[in-house]
Scaffold this motif. Sequence first.
Motif, PDB file in Angstrom:
ATOM      1  N   ALA A 109     -50.366 -46.066 -21.982  1.00  0.00           N
ATOM      2  CA  ALA A 109     -51.467 -45.415 -21.265  1.00  0.00           C
ATOM      3  C   ALA A 109     -50.971 -44.233 -20.439  1.00  0.00           C
ATOM      4  N   GLY A 110     -49.761 -43.734 -20.759  1.00  0.00           N
ATOM      5  CA  GLY A 110     -49.240 -42.621 -19.971  1.00  0.00           C
ATOM      6  C   GLY A 110     -48.064 -41.976 -20.679  1.00  0.00           C
ATOM      7  N   GLY A 111     -47.483 -40.962 -20.027  1.00  0.00           N
ATOM      8  CA  GLY A 111     -46.330 -40.273 -20.577  1.00  0.00           C
ATOM      9  C   GLY A 111     -45.102 -41.151 -20.488  1.00  0.00           C
ATOM     10  N   ARG A 112     -44.789 -41.572 -19.262  1.00  0.00           N
ATOM     11  CA  ARG A 112     -43.716 -42.551 -19.108  1.00  0.00           C
ATOM     12  C   ARG A 112     -44.380 -43.919 -19.146  1.00  0.00           C
ATOM     13  N   VAL A 113     -43.920 -44.791 -20.007  1.00  0.00           N
ATOM     14  CA  VAL A 113     -44.652 -46.030 -20.290  1.00  0.00           C
ATOM     15  C   VAL A 113     -44.038 -47.238 -19.590  1.00  0.00           C
ATOM     16  N   MET A 114     -42.733 -47.412 -19.732  1.00  0.00           N
ATOM     17  CA  MET A 114     -42.086 -48.512 -19.020  1.00  0.00           C
ATOM     18  C   MET A 114     -40.608 -48.229 -18.831  1.00  0.00           C
ATOM     19  N   MET A 115     -39.959 -49.056 -18.037  1.00  0.00           N
ATOM     20  CA  MET A 115     -38.543 -48.854 -17.741  1.00  0.00           C
ATOM     21  C   MET A 115     -37.846 -50.200 -17.782  1.00  0.00           C
ATOM     22  N   CYS A 116     -36.781 -50.285 -18.590  1.00  0.00           N
ATOM     23  CA  CYS A 116     -35.970 -51.503 -18.654  1.00  0.00           C
ATOM     24  C   CYS A 116     -34.823 -51.366 -17.668  1.00  0.00           C
ATOM     25  N   VAL A 117     -34.729 -52.311 -16.738  1.00  0.00           N
ATOM     26  CA  VAL A 117     -33.701 -52.258 -15.703  1.00  0.00           C
ATOM     27  C   VAL A 117     -32.819 -53.498 -15.799  1.00  0.00           C
ATOM     28  N   ALA A 118     -31.512 -53.284 -15.773  1.00  0.00           N
ATOM     29  CA  ALA A 118     -30.571 -54.403 -15.805  1.00  0.00           C
ATOM     30  C   ALA A 118     -29.647 -54.322 -14.599  1.00  0.00           C
ATOM     31  N   LYS A 119     -29.214 -55.487 -14.166  1.00  0.00           N
ATOM     32  CA  LYS A 119     -28.317 -55.598 -13.010  1.00  0.00           C
ATOM     33  C   LYS A 119     -27.041 -56.278 -13.480  1.00  0.00           C
ATOM     34  N   ALA A 120     -25.881 -55.791 -13.048  1.00  0.00           N
ATOM     35  CA  ALA A 120     -24.616 -56.393 -13.489  1.00  0.00           C
ATOM     36  C   ALA A 120     -23.514 -56.008 -12.505  1.00  0.00           C
ATOM     37  N   PRO A 121     -22.344 -56.636 -12.636  1.00  0.00           N
ATOM     38  CA  PRO A 121     -21.227 -56.268 -11.744  1.00  0.00           C
ATOM     39  C   PRO A 121     -20.731 -54.843 -12.000  1.00  0.00           C
ATOM     40  N   THR A 122     -20.796 -54.366 -13.242  1.00  0.00           N
ATOM     41  CA  THR A 122     -20.336 -53.005 -13.527  1.00  0.00           C
ATOM     42  C   THR A 122     -21.419 -52.236 -14.283  1.00  0.00           C
ATOM     43  N   LEU A 123     -21.308 -50.906 -14.229  1.00  0.00           N
ATOM     44  CA  LEU A 123     -22.289 -50.056 -14.911  1.00  0.00           C
ATOM     45  C   LEU A 123     -22.225 -50.228 -16.417  1.00  0.00           C
ATOM     46  N   ALA A 124     -21.014 -50.384 -16.952  1.00  0.00           N
ATOM     47  CA  ALA A 124     -20.878 -50.533 -18.399  1.00  0.00           C
ATOM     48  C   ALA A 124     -21.652 -51.765 -18.864  1.00  0.00           C
TER      49      ALA A 124
ATOM     50  N   VAL B 208     -35.929 -45.311 -19.272  1.00  0.00           N
ATOM     51  CA  VAL B 208     -37.376 -45.133 -19.414  1.00  0.00           C
ATOM     52  C   VAL B 208     -37.765 -45.012 -20.885  1.00  0.00           C
ATOM     53  N   LEU B 209     -38.812 -45.708 -21.266  1.00  0.00           N
ATOM     54  CA  LEU B 209     -39.450 -45.544 -22.577  1.00  0.00           C
ATOM     55  C   LEU B 209     -40.652 -44.645 -22.364  1.00  0.00           C
ATOM     56  N   ALA B 210     -40.657 -43.494 -23.060  1.00  0.00           N
ATOM     57  CA  ALA B 210     -41.743 -42.521 -22.866  1.00  0.00           C
ATOM     58  C   ALA B 210     -42.472 -42.289 -24.177  1.00  0.00           C
ATOM     59  N   SER B 211     -43.715 -41.853 -24.080  1.00  0.00           N
ATOM     60  CA  SER B 211     -44.521 -41.560 -25.273  1.00  0.00           C
ATOM     61  C   SER B 211     -43.964 -40.333 -25.977  1.00  0.00           C
ATOM     62  N   LYS B 212     -43.870 -40.377 -27.319  1.00  0.00           N
ATOM     63  CA  LYS B 212     -43.379 -39.214 -28.075  1.00  0.00           C
ATOM     64  C   LYS B 212     -44.237 -38.005 -27.754  1.00  0.00           C
ATOM     65  N   GLY B 213     -43.578 -36.892 -27.444  1.00  0.00           N
ATOM     66  CA  GLY B 213     -44.312 -35.679 -27.072  1.00  0.00           C
ATOM     67  C   GLY B 213     -44.237 -35.398 -25.583  1.00  0.00           C
ATOM     68  N   TYR B 214     -44.086 -36.462 -24.759  1.00  0.00           N
ATOM     69  CA  TYR B 214     -43.953 -36.302 -23.314  1.00  0.00           C
ATOM     70  C   TYR B 214     -42.726 -35.442 -23.019  1.00  0.00           C
ATOM     71  N   PRO B 215     -42.721 -34.510 -22.063  1.00  0.00           N
ATOM     72  CA  PRO B 215     -43.758 -34.233 -21.068  1.00  0.00           C
ATOM     73  C   PRO B 215     -44.878 -33.304 -21.551  1.00  0.00           C
ATOM     74  N   GLY B 216     -44.923 -33.003 -22.848  1.00  0.00           N
ATOM     75  CA  GLY B 216     -46.063 -32.261 -23.380  1.00  0.00           C
ATOM     76  C   GLY B 216     -47.186 -33.241 -23.693  1.00  0.00           C
ATOM     77  N   SER B 217     -47.994 -32.932 -24.688  1.00  0.00           N
ATOM     78  CA  SER B 217     -49.118 -33.827 -24.981  1.00  0.00           C
ATOM     79  C   SER B 217     -48.638 -34.993 -25.835  1.00  0.00           C
ATOM     80  N   TYR B 218     -49.304 -36.118 -25.706  1.00  0.00           N
ATOM     81  CA  TYR B 218     -48.893 -37.334 -26.398  1.00  0.00           C
ATOM     82  C   TYR B 218     -50.108 -38.228 -26.613  1.00  0.00           C
ATOM     83  N   ALA B 219     -49.978 -39.139 -27.591  1.00  0.00           N
ATOM     84  CA  ALA B 219     -51.050 -40.097 -27.871  1.00  0.00           C
ATOM     85  C   ALA B 219     -50.995 -41.241 -26.862  1.00  0.00           C
ATOM     86  N   LYS B 220     -52.138 -41.864 -26.631  1.00  0.00           N
ATOM     87  CA  LYS B 220     -52.208 -43.064 -25.783  1.00  0.00           C
ATOM     88  C   LYS B 220     -52.810 -44.195 -26.595  1.00  0.00           C
ATOM     89  N   GLY B 221     -52.717 -45.412 -26.076  1.00  0.00           N
ATOM     90  CA  GLY B 221     -53.387 -46.538 -26.720  1.00  0.00           C
ATOM     91  C   GLY B 221     -52.606 -47.128 -27.880  1.00  0.00           C
TER      92      GLY B 221
END
Length: 411
Positions: free
Chosen positions: A366-381, A325-338
């Motif tokens: 526009a929020g505390g948690r902004v986006m999430m990068c998800v990858a799929k592969a044969p192994t976790l590494a 997850v990419l989150a806004s600096k300050g999250y879960p407290g207060s953070y800037a938007k926009g």
Amino acid sequence: MVGGGGREHAIVEALSRSKRVERIFCAPGNAGIASLAQCVPLKDTDIEGLKAFALGNAVDLTVVGPEAALAKGIADSFRAAGLAVFGHTAAASRIETSKEFAKQLMAKYDIPTAAYRSFTDFDEAFAYVSSRPFPAVLKYDGLAAGKGVVIAADRAEAEAALRDMLLDAKFGDGKVVVEDYLTGPEFSFMCFVTGNRVWPMPLSQDHKRAFDGDLGPNTGGMGAYTGLPFIIDEDRSFALENIMQRAADAMCAEGCPLSGVLYGGLMKTPDGIKVIEFNARFGDPETEVVLPLIRSDIYDMFEAVATGRDTSAPEWEDAVTMGVVLASKGYPGSYAKGVEIRGVEDARGIVFHMGTKREGERLLTAGGRVMMCVAKAPTLAEAKELAYADIDRIECDNLFYRKDIAHWALK
Ligand code: AMP
Ligand code: GLY
């Protein structure tokens, strides 16, 4: 689709792969969802507005993401209007919204969980806590968006927390559940459930703390992955039979059958697998790593659950996923938007939007948690390498992320 976070983006993405789905509306949606669905400016708890929209647009099936809408009775209201809906009744949602209901259910039907007692009186609660070993777990009974749980290290901390919960009405009127402190790795087990039929999804693990090493404040989840090496097949079978299936049967016996997702927040303790909490919905961010693995048509599953008919178990890809997850600096407290975000189109894996909005051509936070990068592969590494490579492709001045997602699995 009701909701507008990363979880809903993942559900809409899975629905967009269905051969049976012509058109998707999402209320309220977000900037990422807008590329797959028509976003509708209605709040997820505006039940009357949503119902009128579904009726007016001949919507065949409504899928509900957030618990607040379920707790408010969206499923009851839709069904009464003859609309098919994937989501539990308000009565069934109590398995999440009332800790005491959930604890009583588990006690009555022998579902393994921490020993507990519940209180409304401060003195009684404090006397009980003082008589038990520390740390003590104090849970405010009611929907508290994850903020109603205090792990008190000693008598002073317990007293302060009980004062907040029972005397100063910080959370509202209510009860406190006091339970024994359990230890061990936590994991999430989500199942599609209708009545007593239970179809399991792959296991996943969330990372609730803000910073590396599981430090810092609790958040809505900073990353997740599937392919948990510390949960063996025997653990999973035990949890499916003695926790998830038993809970579904128990809810039928109590006259409030489930019809949606049952989420088991479980812990592998030295005394076996136990329930920390149940949720009556898809988990976030777990859904973002689980649904990319579904190979069957998810619309079939949603429809079977909504109408209570049988169907075959869904098929899952033989791969693992990992999401950061990419989150806004300050999250879960207060953070800037926009703040502008660039480079999302360069990502090679999946990018689910959590809190974004578009202004002309520009994509903004526009929020505390902004986006999430998800990858799929044969192994976790491998999945980890791919997910963090995408994180590096996304540019924004106001985001932070955890660098140690899946550390429990990748020692
Ligand atoms: P809950 O809202 O019930 O999921 O609790 C939030 C978090 O508090 C869980 O994810 C656990 O990390 C922790 N927690 C809750 N109950 C217990 C328990 N009985 N023992 C240890 N940790 C707990
Ligand atoms: N990831 C925890 C939850 O959805 O409640």
